[in-house]
Design an enzyme around this catalytic site. Structure first.
Site, PDB file in Angstrom:
ATOM      1  N   ARG A  32     -10.147   0.311   6.558  1.00  0.00           N
ATOM      2  CA  ARG A  32      -9.934   1.458   7.435  1.00  0.00           C
ATOM      3  C   ARG A  32     -11.212   1.736   8.218  1.00  0.00           C
ATOM      4  NH1 ARG A  32      -7.665   2.697   2.516  1.00  0.00           N
ATOM      5  NH2 ARG A  32      -5.406   2.945   2.568  1.00  0.00           N
ATOM      6  N   LYS A  53      -9.307   6.599   0.885  1.00  0.00           N
ATOM      7  CA  LYS A  53      -8.131   7.453   1.004  1.00  0.00           C
ATOM      8  C   LYS A  53      -7.580   7.847  -0.373  1.00  0.00           C
ATOM      9  CE  LYS A  53      -3.660   7.539   3.372  1.00  0.00           C
ATOM     10  NZ  LYS A  53      -2.761   6.768   4.232  1.00  0.00           N
ATOM     11  N   HIS A  65      -6.945   1.010  13.928  1.00  0.00           N
ATOM     12  CA  HIS A  65      -6.179   1.012  12.678  1.00  0.00           C
ATOM     13  C   HIS A  65      -5.031  -0.010  12.726  1.00  0.00           C
ATOM     14  CE1 HIS A  65      -5.156   2.685   8.789  1.00  0.00           C
ATOM     15  NE2 HIS A  65      -3.886   2.642   9.148  1.00  0.00           N
ATOM     16  N   ARG A 104      -5.301  -3.411  10.998  1.00  0.00           N
ATOM     17  CA  ARG A 104      -4.924  -3.567   9.581  1.00  0.00           C
ATOM     18  C   ARG A 104      -3.472  -4.027   9.494  1.00  0.00           C
ATOM     19  NH1 ARG A 104      -7.159  -1.037   5.114  1.00  0.00           N
ATOM     20  NH2 ARG A 104      -5.233   0.030   4.561  1.00  0.00           N
ATOM     21  N   HIS A 143      -4.189  -0.154  -0.924  1.00  0.00           N
ATOM     22  CA  HIS A 143      -3.023   0.716  -1.019  1.00  0.00           C
ATOM     23  C   HIS A 143      -2.752   1.034  -2.486  1.00  0.00           C
ATOM     24  CE1 HIS A 143      -1.317  -0.661   3.117  1.00  0.00           C
ATOM     25  NE2 HIS A 143      -2.228   0.274   3.237  1.00  0.00           N
ATOM     26  N   TYR A 167      -0.218   0.905 -15.950  1.00  0.00           N
ATOM     27  CA  TYR A 167      -0.487  -0.238 -16.816  1.00  0.00           C
ATOM     28  C   TYR A 167      -1.242  -1.377 -16.146  1.00  0.00           C
ATOM     29  CZ  TYR A 167       2.404   1.809 -20.416  1.00  0.00           C
ATOM     30  OH  TYR A 167       2.895   2.639 -21.371  1.00  0.00           O
TER      31      TYR A 167
END
Length: 176
Positions: free
Chosen positions: A32, A59, A118, A121, A145, A155
């Site tokens: 970013r 983020k 952006h 990306r 993300h 997990y």
């Protein structure tokens, strides 16, 4: 579209100034804008092959490791020594360069109507998914993300380091 990324990177190589180098690094790392804008030299490993972005600039709030391709490392070598703290320091003083500098770089190159910073990306993501370059988990981890599936997120602590490093190296080769 990701097919135009190599043309953009080639054009950036012909440009002078830190904004061109910074935009190239945004592309090569698929990070970013704000993460690259605030990048400091102390976030880069002594070997120069890993950049650890602090959680405060991410983020999702967790630190993120970026595996630097040889091409990304060459970009950093070109700006090393211009500032002691920020990799891309503002000409206005000891603070990061502004996002406007990247937008103006696109404008100078006649690309502002064709892409956003952006959006680059999305170019990486589309290239990786359409080319079946890596598993979805690896692509999403590379983009930092968060896992939407709460159970899986609780997990799965895999970092996919080798896969992410290979993916960014292949992206750098594609991007030129």
């Amino acid at each position: 579209p990701f097919g135009g990324v190599a043309e953009l990177v080639k054009g950036l190589r012909r440009q002078t100034g830190s904004a061109a180098r910074e935009l190239a690094l945004v592309i090569l790392t698929a990070e970013r804008t704000g993460e690259v804008l605030g990048m400091t030299w102390d976030e880069i490993s002594p070997a120069g092959d890993v950049w650890t972005v602090p959680g405060a600039r991410m983020k999702a709030g967790a630190f993120h490791v970026v595996y630097l391709s040889d091409t990304a490392r060459a970009v950093l070598a070109r700006v090393r020594g211009l500032s002691d703290r920020y990799v891309f320091r503002s000409p206005a003083g000891d603070k990061p360069m502004s996002e406007m500098a990247l937008l103006m770089q696109l404008e100078r190159m006649g690309m502002r109507d064709r892409t956003t910073v952006h959006g680059l990306r999305a170019s990486f993501s589309t290239w990786a998914y359409e080319g079946d370059k890596a598993r979805a988990d690896v692509i999403e981890a590379t983009l930092a993300h968060s896992e939407a599936d709460k159970v899986k997120a609780a997990y799965n602590r895999a970092q996919f380091a080798a896969d992410r490093k290979a993916l960014l190296a292949e992206w750098a080769q594609f991007a030129g």
